[in-house]
Design an enzyme around this catalytic site. Structure first.
Site, mmCIF file in Angstrom:
data_model
loop_
_atom_site.group_PDB
_atom_site.id
_atom_site.type_symbol
_atom_site.label_atom_id
_atom_site.label_comp_id
_atom_site.label_asym_id
_atom_site.label_seq_id
_atom_site.Cartn_x
_atom_site.Cartn_y
_atom_site.Cartn_z
ATOM 1 N N SER A 90 -10.409 3.686 9.242
ATOM 2 C CA SER A 90 -11.209 4.658 10.002
ATOM 3 C C SER A 90 -12.564 4.889 9.347
ATOM 4 O O SER A 90 -12.736 4.719 8.135
ATOM 5 C CB SER A 90 -10.465 5.994 10.095
HETATM 6 N N1 SAH Z 1 -5.072 5.947 8.140
HETATM 7 C C1 SAH Z 1 -5.494 4.580 8.299
HETATM 8 C C2 SAH Z 1 -6.030 4.329 9.700
HETATM 9 C C3 SAH Z 1 -5.475 3.061 10.241
HETATM 10 S S1 SAH Z 1 -5.665 2.791 11.969
HETATM 11 C C4 SAH Z 1 -6.546 4.208 7.234
HETATM 12 O O1 SAH Z 1 -7.015 5.090 6.532
HETATM 13 O O2 SAH Z 1 -6.850 3.027 7.103
HETATM 14 C C5 SAH Z 1 -4.154 3.389 12.636
HETATM 15 C C6 SAH Z 1 -2.863 2.840 12.061
HETATM 16 O O3 SAH Z 1 -1.792 3.392 12.841
HETATM 17 C C7 SAH Z 1 -2.696 1.329 12.148
HETATM 18 O O4 SAH Z 1 -2.394 0.837 10.882
HETATM 19 C C8 SAH Z 1 -1.531 1.136 13.127
HETATM 20 O O5 SAH Z 1 -0.742 -0.002 12.847
HETATM 21 C C9 SAH Z 1 -0.749 2.434 12.934
HETATM 22 N N2 SAH Z 1 0.125 2.783 14.045
HETATM 23 C C10 SAH Z 1 -0.050 2.539 15.359
HETATM 24 N N3 SAH Z 1 0.982 3.029 16.074
HETATM 25 C C11 SAH Z 1 1.838 3.605 15.185
HETATM 26 C C12 SAH Z 1 3.095 4.276 15.309
HETATM 27 N N4 SAH Z 1 3.685 4.462 16.483
HETATM 28 N N5 SAH Z 1 3.680 4.749 14.186
HETATM 29 C C13 SAH Z 1 3.089 4.584 12.947
HETATM 30 N N6 SAH Z 1 1.910 3.946 12.781
HETATM 31 C C14 SAH Z 1 1.293 3.458 13.877
#
Ligand code: SAH
Length: 213
Positions: A64
């Site tokens: 993000s």
């Molecule tokens: N907090 C992360 C943001 C990653 S983007 C960072 O700092 O890099 C969002 C993330 O949510 C992705 O890795 C994706 O695989 C995960 N995601 C998507 N759907 C999800 C679900 N149902 N349960 C858990 N994680 C999920």
């Protein structure tokens, strides 16, 4: 895994940019000032680590944008030792910000590739969540509930009820809600049955996925 003076200088500038954009929480700014974000990104993107932008990581996901991480963390209003659940571990950067602020962190990722990578990587930097789980964030983590705060780092088409149910009274859920564009929404649990809802503008996230591959 190097963190040079150049990186540190770039981070200072990033912190200034975030302050200009309206981030006020000193603990959030100080955490961002300490964490080597370039190490959370694939090597090709290292030069972009300290601009205020989202970037691709593995498995079609993104790390993000720093402003988004800062704003969501600020809205979570964390205190040291708070018990926090993060949905969407991804690169682990948001997790590192929370751990730097002294919380007890539980984090869930539903893509195995990212889960495995971050599970190995975060402890190498000295960041140790209480639990890192390969699972589905829609159902939360009932065995460790209730939480002081829950932060969802992917765009949720609707608010998963289990997450509201897993908040302590006095706790808050920070969740971007919507399909293409999300509204950053905070639910504050006032009592067993009452929640207060507040909205904080538009953001764009990758979607919170509904079934596992
Ligand atoms: N907090 C992360 C943001 C990653 S983007 C960072 O700092 O890099 C969002 C993330 O949510 C992705 O890795 C994706 O695989 C995960 N995601 C998507 N759907 C999800 C679900 N149902 N349960 C858990 N994680 C999920």
């Amino acid at each position: 895994m190097k963190d040079t003076f150049t990186h540190q200088g770039m981070r200072k500038k990033l912190v200034k940019i975030l302050e200009k954009k309206g981030i006020e929480d000193k603990n959030v700014l100080s955490a961002i000032g300490k964490i080597p974000r370039h190490l959370f990104m694939d090597s090709g993107f290292v030069d972009h680590a300290y601009v205020d932008k989202a970037f691709p990581i593995a498995a079609d996901q993104t790390i993000s944008q720093p402003y988004t991480v800062a704003r969501q963390t600020e809205l979570l209003e964390v205190k040291k030792d708070d018990k926090i659940l993060e949905i969407g571990t991804g690169s682990g950067y948001q997790a590192a910000v929370l751990l730097e602020m002294g919380v007890r962190l539980y984090t869930i990722e539903r893509q195995n590739e990212l889960f495995k990578k971050t599970n190995l990587f975060l402890p190498k930097l000295g960041y140790k969540p209480k639990k890192m789980i390969f699972g589905d964030g829609y159902i939360g983590l009932v065995e460790d509930a209730p939480f002081d705060g829950i932060i969802v780092t992917a765009g949720a088409p609707f608010v998963p009820q289990p997450l509201l149910a897993q908040l302590k009274v006095g706790g808050r859920l920070v969740i971007p809600v919507g399909d293409d564009i999300q509204i950053m929404t905070v639910f504050y649990r006032k009592s067993e049955t009452e929640f207060e809802k507040e909205e904080f503008g538009e953001f764009r996230f990758v979607p919170l996925l509904e079934d596992k591959n």
